[in-house]
Write a protein that holds these residues in place. Structure first.
Motif, PDB file in Angstrom:
ATOM      1  N   ILE A   1      59.784  66.196  23.167  1.00 46.56           N
ATOM      2  CA  ILE A   1      60.260  64.840  23.439  1.00 46.56           C
ATOM      3  C   ILE A   1      60.192  64.056  22.137  1.00 46.56           C
ATOM      4  CG2 ILE A   1      59.919  62.747  24.800  1.00 46.56           C
ATOM      5  CD1 ILE A   1      58.310  64.613  26.774  1.00 46.56           C
ATOM      6  N   ASP A   2      61.332  63.495  21.728  1.00 48.21           N
ATOM      7  CA  ASP A   2      61.375  62.773  20.463  1.00 48.21           C
ATOM      8  C   ASP A   2      61.227  61.267  20.685  1.00 48.21           C
ATOM      9  OD1 ASP A   2      61.519  62.474  17.710  1.00 48.21           O
ATOM     10  OD2 ASP A   2      63.124  63.936  17.536  1.00 48.21           O
ATOM     11  N   VAL A   3      61.084  60.548  19.596  1.00 46.62           N
ATOM     12  CA  VAL A   3      60.816  59.109  19.632  1.00 46.62           C
ATOM     13  C   VAL A   3      61.912  58.318  20.347  1.00 46.62           C
ATOM     14  CG1 VAL A   3      61.832  58.640  17.357  1.00 46.62           C
ATOM     15  CG2 VAL A   3      60.006  57.162  18.205  1.00 46.62           C
ATOM     16  N   ASP A   4      63.126  58.834  20.374  1.00 49.60           N
ATOM     17  CA  ASP A   4      64.238  58.134  21.044  1.00 49.60           C
ATOM     18  C   ASP A   4      64.395  58.571  22.509  1.00 49.60           C
ATOM     19  OD1 ASP A   4      65.186  60.692  20.718  1.00 49.60           O
ATOM     20  OD2 ASP A   4      67.021  60.119  19.673  1.00 49.60           O
ATOM     21  N   ARG A   5      63.370  59.250  23.046  1.00 47.32           N
ATOM     22  CA  ARG A   5      63.309  59.761  24.428  1.00 47.32           C
ATOM     23  C   ARG A   5      64.196  60.984  24.644  1.00 47.32           C
ATOM     24  NH1 ARG A   5      64.803  56.292  28.739  1.00 47.32           N
ATOM     25  NH2 ARG A   5      66.204  55.127  27.387  1.00 47.32           N
ATOM     26  N   SER A   6      64.791  61.506  23.571  1.00 47.89           N
ATOM     27  CA  SER A   6      65.619  62.698  23.746  1.00 47.89           C
ATOM     28  C   SER A   6      64.716  63.912  23.953  1.00 47.89           C
ATOM     29  CB  SER A   6      66.534  62.908  22.537  1.00 47.89           C
ATOM     30  OG  SER A   6      65.758  63.128  21.375  1.00 47.89           O
ATOM     31  N   VAL A   7      65.167  64.777  24.828  1.00 52.58           N
ATOM     32  CA  VAL A   7      64.401  65.962  25.209  1.00 52.58           C
ATOM     33  C   VAL A   7      65.202  67.199  24.861  1.00 52.58           C
ATOM     34  CG1 VAL A   7      63.476  67.250  27.190  1.00 52.58           C
ATOM     35  CG2 VAL A   7      63.184  64.766  27.072  1.00 52.58           C
ATOM     36  N   LEU A   8      64.542  68.129  24.203  1.00 54.22           N
ATOM     37  CA  LEU A   8      65.085  69.470  23.994  1.00 54.22           C
ATOM     38  C   LEU A   8      64.113  70.419  24.665  1.00 54.22           C
ATOM     39  CD1 LEU A   8      66.206  69.395  20.255  1.00 54.22           C
ATOM     40  CD2 LEU A   8      67.670  69.441  22.280  1.00 54.22           C
ATOM     41  N   ALA A   9      64.616  71.185  25.613  1.00 54.10           N
ATOM     42  CA  ALA A   9      63.728  72.035  26.390  1.00 54.10           C
ATOM     43  C   ALA A   9      64.290  73.441  26.522  1.00 54.10           C
ATOM     44  CB  ALA A   9      63.520  71.432  27.775  1.00 54.10           C
ATOM     45  N   LYS A  10      63.364  74.365  26.674  1.00 52.54           N
ATOM     46  CA  LYS A  10      63.725  75.732  27.040  1.00 52.54           C
ATOM     47  C   LYS A  10      62.959  76.011  28.313  1.00 52.54           C
ATOM     48  CE  LYS A  10      64.130  80.444  25.338  1.00 52.54           C
ATOM     49  NZ  LYS A  10      63.586  81.084  26.527  1.00 52.54           N
ATOM     50  N   VAL A  11      63.683  76.018  29.413  1.00 52.39           N
ATOM     51  CA  VAL A  11      63.079  76.210  30.724  1.00 52.39           C
ATOM     52  C   VAL A  11      63.713  77.441  31.339  1.00 52.39           C
ATOM     53  CG1 VAL A  11      62.619  75.137  32.957  1.00 52.39           C
ATOM     54  CG2 VAL A  11      62.795  73.713  30.930  1.00 52.39           C
ATOM     55  N   GLY A  12      62.871  78.422  31.620  1.00 52.07           N
ATOM     56  CA  GLY A  12      63.405  79.709  32.074  1.00 52.07           C
ATOM     57  C   GLY A  12      64.230  80.298  30.946  1.00 52.07           C
ATOM     58  N   ARG A  13      65.485  80.619  31.227  1.00 59.65           N
ATOM     59  CA  ARG A  13      66.365  81.133  30.163  1.00 59.65           C
ATOM     60  C   ARG A  13      67.338  80.066  29.697  1.00 59.65           C
ATOM     61  NH1 ARG A  13      66.565  86.135  33.508  1.00 59.65           N
ATOM     62  NH2 ARG A  13      65.104  87.549  32.490  1.00 59.65           N
ATOM     63  N   GLN A  14      67.178  78.854  30.179  1.00 65.02           N
ATOM     64  CA  GLN A  14      68.131  77.783  29.867  1.00 65.02           C
ATOM     65  C   GLN A  14      67.618  76.856  28.772  1.00 65.02           C
ATOM     66  OE1 GLN A  14      68.716  75.959  33.818  1.00 65.02           O
ATOM     67  NE2 GLN A  14      70.886  76.194  33.359  1.00 65.02           N
ATOM     68  N   ASN A  15      68.542  76.456  27.905  1.00 69.66           N
ATOM     69  CA  ASN A  15      68.251  75.389  26.959  1.00 69.66           C
ATOM     70  C   ASN A  15      68.812  74.110  27.559  1.00 69.66           C
ATOM     71  OD1 ASN A  15      67.016  76.937  24.926  1.00 69.66           O
ATOM     72  ND2 ASN A  15      69.015  77.658  24.258  1.00 69.66           N
ATOM     73  N   VAL A  16      67.985  73.087  27.611  1.00 66.18           N
ATOM     74  CA  VAL A  16      68.365  71.838  28.253  1.00 66.18           C
ATOM     75  C   VAL A  16      68.144  70.693  27.273  1.00 66.18           C
ATOM     76  CG1 VAL A  16      67.885  70.291  30.202  1.00 66.18           C
ATOM     77  CG2 VAL A  16      67.597  72.760  30.490  1.00 66.18           C
ATOM     78  N   SER A  17      69.107  69.779  27.234  1.00 65.38           N
ATOM     79  CA  SER A  17      68.889  68.538  26.484  1.00 65.38           C
ATOM     80  C   SER A  17      69.258  67.378  27.388  1.00 65.38           C
ATOM     81  CB  SER A  17      69.705  68.521  25.193  1.00 65.38           C
ATOM     82  OG  SER A  17      71.071  68.559  25.481  1.00 65.38           O
ATOM     83  N   CYS A  18      68.421  66.338  27.344  1.00 69.24           N
ATOM     84  CA  CYS A  18      68.641  65.171  28.195  1.00 69.24           C
ATOM     85  C   CYS A  18      67.826  64.014  27.615  1.00 69.24           C
ATOM     86  CB  CYS A  18      68.226  65.462  29.643  1.00 69.24           C
ATOM     87  SG  CYS A  18      66.547  66.128  29.815  1.00 69.24           S
ATOM     88  N   THR A  19      67.865  62.878  28.298  1.00 71.81           N
ATOM     89  CA  THR A  19      67.096  61.716  27.869  1.00 71.81           C
ATOM     90  C   THR A  19      66.091  61.384  28.961  1.00 71.81           C
ATOM     91  OG1 THR A  19      68.975  60.879  26.627  1.00 71.81           O
ATOM     92  CG2 THR A  19      67.231  59.313  27.115  1.00 71.81           C
ATOM     93  N   LEU A  20      64.833  61.333  28.588  1.00 75.00           N
ATOM     94  CA  LEU A  20      63.739  61.081  29.524  1.00 75.00           C
ATOM     95  C   LEU A  20      63.731  59.618  29.935  1.00 75.00           C
ATOM     96  CD1 LEU A  20      61.276  62.404  30.860  1.00 75.00           C
ATOM     97  CD2 LEU A  20      59.950  61.811  28.828  1.00 75.00           C
ATOM     98  N   ASP A  21      63.440  59.354  31.211  1.00 68.96           N
ATOM     99  CA  ASP A  21      63.385  57.957  31.655  1.00 68.96           C
ATOM    100  C   ASP A  21      62.204  57.237  30.994  1.00 68.96           C
ATOM    101  OD1 ASP A  21      61.171  58.813  33.094  1.00 68.96           O
ATOM    102  OD2 ASP A  21      61.850  58.023  35.007  1.00 68.96           O
ATOM    103  N   GLU A  22      62.299  55.908  30.938  1.00 66.98           N
ATOM    104  CA  GLU A  22      61.336  55.120  30.177  1.00 66.98           C
ATOM    105  C   GLU A  22      59.919  55.235  30.722  1.00 66.98           C
ATOM    106  OE1 GLU A  22      62.370  51.159  29.018  1.00 66.98           O
ATOM    107  OE2 GLU A  22      64.470  51.703  28.734  1.00 66.98           O
ATOM    108  N   ALA A  23      59.756  55.249  32.038  1.00 67.09           N
ATOM    109  CA  ALA A  23      58.414  55.313  32.631  1.00 67.09           C
ATOM    110  C   ALA A  23      57.727  56.635  32.274  1.00 67.09           C
ATOM    111  CB  ALA A  23      58.498  55.139  34.141  1.00 67.09           C
ATOM    112  N   SER A  24      58.463  57.732  32.388  1.00 68.86           N
ATOM    113  CA  SER A  24      57.891  59.041  32.053  1.00 68.86           C
ATOM    114  C   SER A  24      57.582  59.119  30.563  1.00 68.86           C
ATOM    115  CB  SER A  24      58.862  60.162  32.426  1.00 68.86           C
ATOM    116  OG  SER A  24      59.141  60.123  33.809  1.00 68.86           O
ATOM    117  N   PHE A  25      58.497  58.598  29.751  1.00 72.46           N
ATOM    118  CA  PHE A  25      58.294  58.593  28.299  1.00 72.46           C
ATOM    119  C   PHE A  25      57.031  57.808  27.930  1.00 72.46           C
ATOM    120  CE2 PHE A  25      58.986  56.676  24.063  1.00 72.46           C
ATOM    121  CZ  PHE A  25      59.100  57.838  23.310  1.00 72.46           C
TER     122      PHE A  25
END
Length: 165
Positions: free
Chosen positions: A75-99
């Motif tokens: 999770i980066d400072v701009d709330r951007s997420v780079l993830a490897k979950v299972g065999r998938q690479n996922v990128s998204c933006t984390l909501d403010e409360a979770s961040f």
């Protein structure tokens, strides 16, 4: 001649006094100038103790368990997420409360995770880490449901995600 020597000696103490006063004034002014930068600095250090200081990206890891998880999330400072979950690479933006919750936890553990090597008590245990510190750690146990929700969210199709879109 005595009148002349008085007028000749009179300017000397005046200029000496003026020079001394000037030097004193310079010291006083220099002292003020030297101290002036400390005034803004003091609140800055006071505010940095309350303002999160986190080395981004914040790393989340989940591994083990019966399912044999091996997931990583950054999770980066701009709330951007780079993830490897299972065999998938996922990128998204984390909501403010979770961040905010994850950032607060990262501040709480600081860099203490760099020195630890977490171990699992049983082979089927699942270990979830935030910056290499288990989320079961007393300092950050409040973030455990947030991290769990994020991992669960990341395995869903993008249209069905609620925490990270």
């Amino acid at each position: 001649m005595s009148g002349m020597s008085r007028s000749a000696t009179a300017p000397v103490p005046v200029s000496a006094r003026a020079a001394a006063f000037g030097a004193l004034l310079t010291v006083v002014l220099t002292g003020c100038v030297a101290k002036t930068p400390e005034i803004p600095r003091a609140p800055a250090t006071a505010s940095t103790s309350t303002t999160p200081s986190v080395d981004y990206p914040i790393a989340l890891q989940r591994f083990g368990g019966v399912a044999g998880f091996s997931d990583t999330v950054n999770i980066d400072v701009d709330r951007s997420v780079l993830a490897k979950v299972g065999r998938q690479n996922v990128s998204c933006t984390l909501d403010e409360a979770s961040f905010a919750a994850v950032t607060k936890a990262a501040v709480a553990v600081g860099d203490s995770g760099n020195d630890s090597t977490p171990t699992m008590a049983h082979p089927d245990d699942m270990l979830v880490l935030l910056n290499a510190v288990p989320t079961s750690d007393d300092r950050i146990k409040d973030v455990e449901p947030v991290v769990t929700a994020l991992f669960e969210d990341l395995i869903k199709p993008k249209a069905k995600r609620t925490v990270c879109r």
